[in-house]
Design a protein around this motif. Structure first.
Motif, PDB file in Angstrom:
ATOM      1  N   PRO A  93       2.724  28.968   4.235  1.00  0.00           N
ATOM      2  CA  PRO A  93       3.777  28.941   3.204  1.00  0.00           C
ATOM      3  C   PRO A  93       5.197  29.119   3.768  1.00  0.00           C
ATOM      4  N   GLY A  94       5.370  30.126   4.566  1.00  0.00           N
ATOM      5  CA  GLY A  94       6.712  30.352   5.093  1.00  0.00           C
ATOM      6  C   GLY A  94       7.210  29.213   5.957  1.00  0.00           C
ATOM      7  N   TRP A  95       6.299  28.620   6.714  1.00  0.00           N
ATOM      8  CA  TRP A  95       6.668  27.542   7.641  1.00  0.00           C
ATOM      9  C   TRP A  95       6.784  26.201   6.924  1.00  0.00           C
ATOM     10  N   ASP A  96       5.827  25.887   6.077  1.00  0.00           N
ATOM     11  CA  ASP A  96       5.829  24.584   5.414  1.00  0.00           C
ATOM     12  C   ASP A  96       6.986  24.445   4.429  1.00  0.00           C
ATOM     13  N   ASN A  97       7.387  25.551   3.822  1.00  0.00           N
ATOM     14  CA  ASN A  97       8.480  25.462   2.849  1.00  0.00           C
ATOM     15  C   ASN A  97       9.832  25.152   3.486  1.00  0.00           C
ATOM     16  N   LEU A  98       9.925  25.327   4.791  1.00  0.00           N
ATOM     17  CA  LEU A  98      11.196  25.054   5.463  1.00  0.00           C
ATOM     18  C   LEU A  98      11.521  23.571   5.487  1.00  0.00           C
ATOM     19  N   GLY A  99      10.517  22.735   5.552  1.00  0.00           N
ATOM     20  CA  GLY A  99      10.756  21.304   5.711  1.00  0.00           C
ATOM     21  C   GLY A  99      10.810  20.928   7.179  1.00  0.00           C
ATOM     22  N   THR A 100      10.471  19.663   7.467  1.00  0.00           N
ATOM     23  CA  THR A 100      10.383  19.226   8.859  1.00  0.00           C
ATOM     24  C   THR A 100      11.726  19.312   9.567  1.00  0.00           C
ATOM     25  N   GLY A 101      12.822  18.973   8.888  1.00  0.00           N
ATOM     26  CA  GLY A 101      14.127  19.017   9.526  1.00  0.00           C
ATOM     27  C   GLY A 101      14.496  20.406  10.002  1.00  0.00           C
ATOM     28  N   VAL A 102      14.306  21.415   9.155  1.00  0.00           N
ATOM     29  CA  VAL A 102      14.621  22.789   9.535  1.00  0.00           C
ATOM     30  C   VAL A 102      13.637  23.290  10.593  1.00  0.00           C
ATOM     31  N   GLN A 103      12.372  22.869  10.492  1.00  0.00           N
ATOM     32  CA  GLN A 103      11.401  23.256  11.516  1.00  0.00           C
ATOM     33  C   GLN A 103      11.839  22.749  12.892  1.00  0.00           C
ATOM     34  N   LEU A 104      12.260  21.502  12.958  1.00  0.00           N
ATOM     35  CA  LEU A 104      12.722  20.953  14.238  1.00  0.00           C
ATOM     36  C   LEU A 104      13.959  21.695  14.736  1.00  0.00           C
ATOM     37  N   LEU A 105      14.838  22.077  13.817  1.00  0.00           N
ATOM     38  CA  LEU A 105      16.035  22.830  14.212  1.00  0.00           C
ATOM     39  C   LEU A 105      15.650  24.172  14.835  1.00  0.00           C
ATOM     40  N   LEU A 106      14.739  24.878  14.175  1.00  0.00           N
ATOM     41  CA  LEU A 106      14.318  26.186  14.695  1.00  0.00           C
ATOM     42  C   LEU A 106      13.561  26.053  16.008  1.00  0.00           C
ATOM     43  N   VAL A 107      12.722  25.025  16.119  1.00  0.00           N
ATOM     44  CA  VAL A 107      11.989  24.823  17.369  1.00  0.00           C
ATOM     45  C   VAL A 107      12.946  24.506  18.515  1.00  0.00           C
ATOM     46  N   GLY A 108      13.933  23.647  18.258  1.00  0.00           N
ATOM     47  CA  GLY A 108      14.920  23.331  19.290  1.00  0.00           C
ATOM     48  C   GLY A 108      15.692  24.555  19.726  1.00  0.00           C
ATOM     49  N   LEU A 109      16.103  25.393  18.765  1.00  0.00           N
ATOM     50  CA  LEU A 109      16.825  26.617  19.100  1.00  0.00           C
ATOM     51  C   LEU A 109      15.941  27.573  19.888  1.00  0.00           C
TER      52      LEU A 109
END
Length: 1221
Positions: free
Chosen positions: A539-555
């Motif tokens: 839930p916490g991860w999926d609700n972020l959306g793919t764009g925000v997930q990629l942003l956090l992974v890159g950071l």
């Protein structure tokens, strides 16, 4: 540099005293309570009162509020008004003190590198006291602005720390009182720094605070804390804001500590760092090579994100994001070069010097794909953009809304597995391109070993080239479209009209092109997380959306990478402080024990520096680690391309063009690993060190800065250069077959990790001692004969070029500015050559001096003709000979003897005594040649009109006729007749036969024979050649090596015919060029054997003229020849220390330049310490500990590579944009 051992003081005694006076001032925000000299008590009392004044005004407002006489807002306004009045009073006193000063002083930018002067105080409000306590502002605008800000800060600060507010936050009166008291200390420090006297900050980014920005730094951070508290006050109950307010109120107490440690950046660094971080991690861009580019790119990229938020259609968002992401990831600097020449796109290779004219540009860049924005490039970019837009539009329209909840069975599944395969292939193909694999731990068995030549290296590398081509196609042409397909079908696009998702997908579609390799890794991580979760929801991860997930992974990937690099740097400093005996100080054991005992704190410091993307600062490069303030990746505030140029800079300038082509190929193949902005590389070839820093990275291009380090190696430089050679030898010159244990990188702990060898066109430098050549009597006798032959060849060639309409001498013939020998101490006059001609100035011993007010030419009207002792007999004097002067100057300048000086007629043929060489070159230039001002300098030569006309027997001989003035040498015919047998008649006829057809076209044998048998022509050339020989003092062969060296350098001793020779610029230069050619001929024959035929001699001279520059290192012609890539250069030198003469030969060849990657965090950490040590501690000692050689950290080389004024690279290129497709 002399190595002084590990226990050299970190700061000398004076700097230690200065530091301990400056640091308390920094901690308290400006009050100077430690002066180093006696001061009256009222000086300290006044400072204490001004320091506590904000607390007093805030206390009044707080008291009235607590007594419920005023509301919080009104009490805060009252405190602010009181502070505003006090600040205005302080500024009025400072202005009054400045105007009432008896000495008018211009307020300039404060110099942070000097100590304050001792002040004499008279009374408590005297101008001296006021100026000492409150120096005032330099700009009237700042007087008003800072005064207003002081009142606003005090008012909001009072509101921020009201006891009622603190009690509501923490629910405890005791805690509130403690926070209240300590918070006012922070506020007092900021107010004093703003309005009274600004302390020098430990976090210094600029060397000079020209616009008084530093006083605003501390109030700015307080306003940030206050803004968050106000947001919590006026918003509905938001738990996150309330928690943040509680934490920040506690952190507020530690702001003085953070300011003192230099963790919080100044305003300029904060702004640049913030924009860079937002551009890279929030908007998908790249760090920029200049501040202007960063500002423009940040503004445009932020505008794209805002537009995406307001576009109603998700399809429109997808198409707009892909289009703008692709366009912004291209090298937009090439757009401005469309209408310029091909060299414009390549950039300016000239190092920046203060006001110096730019040197000639290097060879133009290759015309291969990508160097210029032409039709091919535009067609490719347009095709890629259209295909990407069509693909994304179709996939999103038909499959975007049909996304299944499961990645395993949805439309994204095939693309996800394709991304995994592409990542593995690209990673494996990149790893095998370098000398080491797996992070530099193991040697690459596929990389060529034992490289003997460039051709052999290229042949052995052919298999890797094929693998690199496959990787290039997969990375730049397959992966972006696969990632676009993955994003276009993502289900979270349906929820795009949320700020976070809008920013996330703007970044995602941009980074696909901006940094395809990083984007591929980030998407693979997201795919692996989804595959690991399977059908389960996160839930916490999926609700972020793919764009925000990629942003956090890159950071996260960036911060983890930084943490590992900083940790390696930390371990290197810790371990080598003990294992390296020359680095082991007496305190090494104590520092190691201390770091071991506080290991969690050390890890926390490393983690914090990684989270902030700030350099890890080793204090004095000791194992004492601090968090440096965040700054841009470039580390320096100034423009890229600043250097400290010297005579050796041209070698780096020449090789920059070829190195650019080699780097372009290496970047495209992946030989240098992952290309992240901020990466540093070191190249090594012979005595040259090249420092390469990546500034930008985009789709199909990379922007770098190339620096050249000094060639005159100090002892510290030599120690580190030797270690660099050892590291490269272990990687590139290892045997063919290695055992398993020998496959490890034994230098893994070193800051340098070898990557690849690049084929670059550079000058190979060979130096030879000429003992046995220049001092051989046989060679000196041979030199006279060779000189005549070369001069005859040059005279005939001069006639040919004149006949064809060319200039008399090629533009690469000789250089400007002859070198002064040790015996010649007079200055030179300079002359401007014609546009296409290059000339040589000789330094005639004791005959030249500069035309300035301090020279004896200012006494030109003095004469001894009206002496009290009556008229003097006519004396033969030596005229001051110059080449053709600059426009507006006299062509022939004569010197004057001192009034009242006594001249002697003696054995020197009636020559004035002042014309002789001085025994000691004094400041008044005693020993200059005396000149009879009333007599013409032409009395010793025949008038050109009186020279008889020559009657040639062959009509074609007129082509080879020489100027009339060249036959007017003031020499007795008997002397020329005596030397007549020395003239090489056979060589003269042979040369005529070779040059004749070039002038006459198809010539009959009879005409050629008549030309060779023309006695008048032969006697003409013999007369001129022998006159030149006598004028150069070589009548009886060259006598000594020192005489040969002086002639080679253009320092011609006085002879009877020198005035005549020097008066003819062309003949004089031909004579010097002939002598240099003849010496090079002597050098070659002594090394390779004598010439066997006239044909071989003729071809050798043609080669000299075509492929060689023969001159001096200090001449402009040498400089220009290097930049124009003349194949060979030769120079004669004199080693004064060894007493030997040396020959230097430069050969332009394609050589292997070994390149390795440096630990970027180690470089940033050492540069951060350098900035702190020089700008704050002012430790500019050339023998300081932090600049001593360190074979593991490469400390001395790293300091050299810093931007001036802290570093001293001798060459630094402008930002160079390389194509990488």
């Amino acid at each position: 540099m002399v190595r002084m051992g590990p226990d050299v003081p970190l700061l000398n005694e004076y700097k230690q005293e200065f530091f301990w006076k400056r640091f308390p001032q920094t901690v308290l925000g400006g009050p100077r309570f430690k002066l180093g000299y006696c001061a009256p008590p009222y000086v300290y009392v006044n400072q204490a009162v001004l320091f506590l004044a904000p607390w007093l005004f805030g206390g009044i407002g707080t008291l009235l509020c607590q007594l419920q006489l005023l509301q919080e807002l009104h009490a805060a306004v009252l405190s602010g008004v009181l502070m505003f009045g006090a600040a205005a009073g302080v500024q009025a006193l400072a202005l009054y003190a400045a105007r009432s000063s008896s000495t008018v002083e211009r307020l300039g930018a404060p110099n942070i590198l000097v100590d304050e002067e001792e002040v004499e105080f008279t009374h408590c409000v005297s101008p001296e006291t006021v100026r000492f306590i409150a120096p005032g502002k330099r700009f009237g605008v700042n007087v008003v602005l800072h005064t207003v800000l002081a009142g606003v800060l005090c008012g909001f600060g009072t509101w921020y720390v009201f006891l009622g507010r603190l009690t509501a936050l923490y629910g405890s009166i005791g805690v509130s009182v403690v926070v209240f008291v300590l918070s006012w200390v922070t506020l007092c420090i900021a107010e004093y720094s703003l309005i009274v006297n600004t302390a020098t900050e430990t976090a210094t980014f600029q060397a000079q605070d020209t616009y008084e920005i530093t006083p605003l730094t501390r109030p700015l951070y307080i306003f940030i804390f206050i803004a968050i508290d106000l947001a919590d006050r006026f918003s509905d109950s938001v738990p996150e804001l309330q928690l943040a307010s509680q934490v920040l109120h506690v952190l507020f107490l530690f702001l003085p500590l953070l300011w003192a440690l230099g963790i919080l950046p100044p305003l300029d660094a904060l702004l640049l760092w913030g924009m860079e971080q937002a551009l890279v991690f929030g908007l998908g861009g790249s760090p920029m090579s200049s501040n202007v580019r960063l500002l423009l790119m940040f503004g445009v990229s932020a505008g794209v994100a805002v537009c995406n938020y307001f576009i109603p259609s998700t399809l429109g968002v997808v198409l707009f994001s892909i289009s703008m992401g692709f366009l912004l990831s291209l090298d937009l600097s090439q757009v401005s070069t469309l209408c310029r020449g091909p060299t414009a796109a390549f950039g300016d290779h000239a190092f920046r010097t203060g006001g110096a004219p730019p040197p000639p540009p290097p060879p133009p860049p290759p015309s291969s794909f990508g160097w210029n924005l032409g039709c091919r490039e535009l067609l490719l970019y347009l095709s890629l953009l259209l295909v990407a837009v069509a693909e994304a539009g179709l996939l999103h329209h038909f499959l975007g809304s049909a996304q299944s909840q499961s990645l395993v069975i949805g439309p994204q599944a095939p693309v996800s597995y394709l991304l995994l395969i592409l990542f593995c292939l690209c990673w494996a193909l990149r790893e095998i391109q370098g000398a080491y694999v797996f992070g530099g731990v193991f040697l690459n068995p596929l990389y060529p070993k034992g490289m003997s030549s460039v051709q052999t290296f290229k042949q052995r590398n052919r298999g890797l080239y094929i693998a690199a081509a496959i990787r290039r196609v997969l990375l730049y042409f397959v992966s972006p479209f696969a990632m676009v397909a993955f994003l276009s079908m993502d289900k979270s696009l349906q929820l795009l009209h949320r700020a976070a998702l809008s920013v996330g997908f703007t970044r995602a579609f941009r980074v696909v092109w901006q940094s395809s390799e990083d984007a591929l890794l980030q998407m693979v991580v997201v795919v692996l997380v989804r595959l690991a979760a399977g059908n389960n929801m996160l839930p916490g991860w999926d609700n972020l959306g793919t764009g925000v997930q990629l942003l956090l992974v890159g950071l996260a990937i960036d911060r983890v990478t930084q943490f590992l690099a900083k940790l390696k740097f930390t371990l290197t400093v810790l371990v080598t402080s003990w294992t390296e005996k020359k680095q082991r100080r007496q305190s090494a054991g104590t520092l190691l024990a201390l770091n071991a005992s506080i290991c969690p704190l050390l890890l926390a410091v490393v983690t914090l520096s990684a989270l902030l993307s700030a350099p890890l600062l080793p204090l004095f490069t000791l194992p004492i680690f601090l968090v440096g303030f965040p700054r841009p990746q470039r580390s320096w505030p100034g423009p890229v391309g600043t250097a400290c140029p010297c005579i050796d800079s041209i070698f780096y300038q020449q090789m920059s063009g070829s190195l650019a082509s080699a780097l372009r190929t290496a970047f495209a193949r992946g030989s240098l690993g992952s290309l992240a902005p901020g990466s540093h590389f070191l190249g090594r070839f012979q005595d040259r060190m090249v420092w390469i820093m990546i500034l930008e990275r985009g789709y199909g291009y990379c922007t770098v800065n190339i620096k050249g380090l000094e060639l005159q190696e100090t002892s510290c430089h030599t120690v580190e250069a030797r270690r660099v050679d050892e590291v490269f030898e272990a990687a590139f010159e290892r045997p063919e077959h290695l055992g398993f244990t020998q496959g490890f990188n034994l230098h893994w702990g070193n800051a340098l990790t070898p990557c690849a060898a690049l084929a670059v066109r550079v000058y190979s430098d060979a130096r030879n001692v000429l003992s046995g050549i220049i001092d051989s009597h046989d060679n000196l006798r041979k030199l006279q004969d060779d000189f005549l032959k070369v001069l005859v060849w040059l005279l005939i060639r001069y006639c040919v070029q004149r006949h064809k309409g060319f200039l008399w001498i090629s533009e690469d013939g000789l250089g400007v500015g002859g070198r002064k020998s040790q015996s010649s101490q007079v200055a030179q006059t300079t002359c401007n050559p014609p546009p296409e001609a290059v000339i040589v100035e000789s330094n005639v011993s004791s005959l030249r001096f500069r035309q300035d007010s301090s020279s004896l030419t200012s006494f030109g009207d003095w004469s001894d003709e009206d002496d009290l002792f009556g008229p003097q007999p006519a004396r033969r004097t030596v005229a001051l000979v110059t080449a053709e002067a600059q426009p507006g100057h006299t062509v022939l300048q004569t010197g004057a003897s001192l009034p009242g000086s006594v001249e002697m007629d003696s054995l020197f043929e009636n020559m004035a005594l002042s014309a002789l060489q001085p025994l000691q070159p004094l400041g008044l230039r005693i020993g200059m040649p005396a000149v009879d001002n009333g007599r013409s300098t032409e009395v010793f030569r025949e008038s050109p009109n009186s020279v008889p006309h020559l009657n040639f027997s062959c009509p074609q001989s007129e082509v080879f006729n020489l100027p009339t003035g060249w036959r007017t040498a003031p020499l007795l015919p008997s002397r020329l007749l005596q030397l007549r047998p020395l003239f090489p008649e056979d060589w003269f006829r042979f040369t005529l036969g070779r040059f004749g057809p070039a002038v006459q076209g198809e010539t009959s044998e009879d005409m050629s024979k008549a030309l060779k048998e023309d006695d008048a022509l032969k006697e003409l050339h013999a007369q001129v050649a022998l006159s030149c020989l006598i004028s150069l003092g070589a009548e009886s062969a060259f006598t000594s090596p020192s005489y040969v060296y002086r002639l080679y350098c253009g320092d011609v001793p006085w002879t009877e015919g020198l005035e005549w020779l020097s008066s003819s610029k062309e003949l004089y230069q031909l004579s010097l060029q002939a002598f240099r050619f003849s010496f090079k001929l002597l050098f070659d024959q002594a090394s390779l054997g004598p010439l066997e035929s006239l044909e071989e001699l003729f071809s050798t001279l043609e080669e000299y003229e075509r492929d060689w520059y023969i001159g001096l290192v200090t001449e402009k012609g040498w400089h220009d020849s290097v930049l124009k890539e003349k194949p060979f250069l030769f120079s004669l030198g004199h080693d004064l220390a060894m007493g030997t003469y040396t020959g230097r030969v430069l050969s332009l060849q394609e050589q292997l330049v070994q390149v390795g990657r440096l630990n970027g965090e180690g470089v940033r950490g050492q540069w951060a310490n350098l900035s702190w040590e020089l700008l704050y501690a002012t430790n500019d000692d050339e023998e300081r500990y932090s600049i001593q050689a360190h074979p593991f950290m490469l400390r001395n080389l790293t300091v050299q590579a810093a931007d001036p004024p802290l570093g001293y690279p001798i060459y630094s290129s402008a930002p160079l944009h390389f194509p990488c497709l």
